[in-house]
Design an enzyme around this catalytic site. Sequence first.
Site, short mmCIF file in Angstrom:
data_model
loop_
_atom_site.label_atom_id
_atom_site.label_comp_id
_atom_site.label_asym_id
_atom_site.label_seq_id
_atom_site.Cartn_x
_atom_site.Cartn_y
_atom_site.Cartn_z
N SER A 150 29.87 49.79 30.93
CA SER A 150 28.39 49.35 30.45
C SER A 150 27.85 50.67 30.59
O SER A 150 27.94 51.62 31.38
CB SER A 150 27.87 48.29 31.34
OG SER A 150 28.57 47.09 31.42
N1 SAH Z 1 31.69 46.61 34.87
C1 SAH Z 1 32.99 47.00 34.14
C2 SAH Z 1 32.68 46.48 32.74
C3 SAH Z 1 33.96 45.76 32.37
S1 SAH Z 1 33.86 45.12 30.53
C4 SAH Z 1 32.90 48.58 34.25
O1 SAH Z 1 31.88 49.07 34.89
O2 SAH Z 1 33.65 49.30 33.76
C5 SAH Z 1 34.07 43.40 31.03
C6 SAH Z 1 35.52 43.29 31.58
O3 SAH Z 1 35.50 41.91 31.90
C7 SAH Z 1 36.77 43.53 30.72
O4 SAH Z 1 37.36 44.48 31.58
C8 SAH Z 1 37.32 42.06 30.51
O5 SAH Z 1 38.88 42.29 30.51
C9 SAH Z 1 36.97 41.40 31.76
N2 SAH Z 1 36.84 39.91 31.65
C10 SAH Z 1 36.71 39.05 30.36
N3 SAH Z 1 36.90 37.87 30.51
C11 SAH Z 1 37.16 37.72 31.80
C12 SAH Z 1 37.83 36.60 32.89
N4 SAH Z 1 37.58 35.50 32.43
N5 SAH Z 1 37.95 36.78 34.15
C13 SAH Z 1 38.10 38.14 34.51
N6 SAH Z 1 38.01 39.26 34.03
C14 SAH Z 1 37.31 39.18 32.48
#
Ligand code: SAH
Length: 200
Positions: A52
């Site tokens: 993000s």
């Molecule tokens: N906070 C992270 C942003 C990651 S984007 C950062 O700072 O890099 C959101 C993430 O949520 C992705 O990696 C995606 O794979 C994960 N995600 C989506 N659905 C999910 C679920 N049901 N359980 C666990 N992770 C999930």
Amino acid sequence: MVEQQLVNRGIKDEKVLAVFNRLPRHLFVSPEQQHLAYGDHPLALEQGQTISQPYIVALMTESLKLSGREKILEIGTGSGYQTAILAKLAAKVYTIERIPSLAAAAEKTLKGMGYNNIFFKTGDGTRGWPEEAPFDGILAAAAPQMIPPAFLDQLSPAGGRLVLPLGAAFDQDLALIVKNGEDITRRVLCSCRFVPLIEP
Ligand code: SAH
């Protein structure tokens, strides 16, 4: 990054700002993107996921009002950047990521940096982490259409705070939910655009 993107847009918590100043964001992005790591935008991770925009990470973090004693659940570890921020400001962070390669890379980065208060799980985060509940704070970095019931169940009734994007792709609200006993309040912080939370 901190002055222009965070302070100018209203992030005030000194502890949050200090952590953003100290934590090297470029360690969480691919080598090709390192020169973009401090820009005012999200960045690509593998498999269509994103890390993000710094301001959104700061806004979500600040809204949890951390004192340092909290136990936090994070859904969507991604690169581990938000996880690292939380681990500096809370006592323990439990983080769940469904994509194994991302989970493994984030765990390697964070362990390499010496964190010992982060607990990792690879799998579906929509059911939360019931064995470790209740949590003082829950943060989801991917957007469900509606709040998964497990998140509300696993939130501490003593003022637990849940921050997450809610809604359809490209049209989401960043919502803050606060739980006091049976009383649950909900407030919209801003509109936002996150990847969808994949629900089983
Ligand atoms: N906070 C992270 C942003 C990651 S984007 C950062 O700072 O890099 C959101 C993430 O949520 C992705 O990696 C995606 O794979 C994960 N995600 C989506 N659905 C999910 C679920 N049901 N359980 C666990 N992770 C999930």
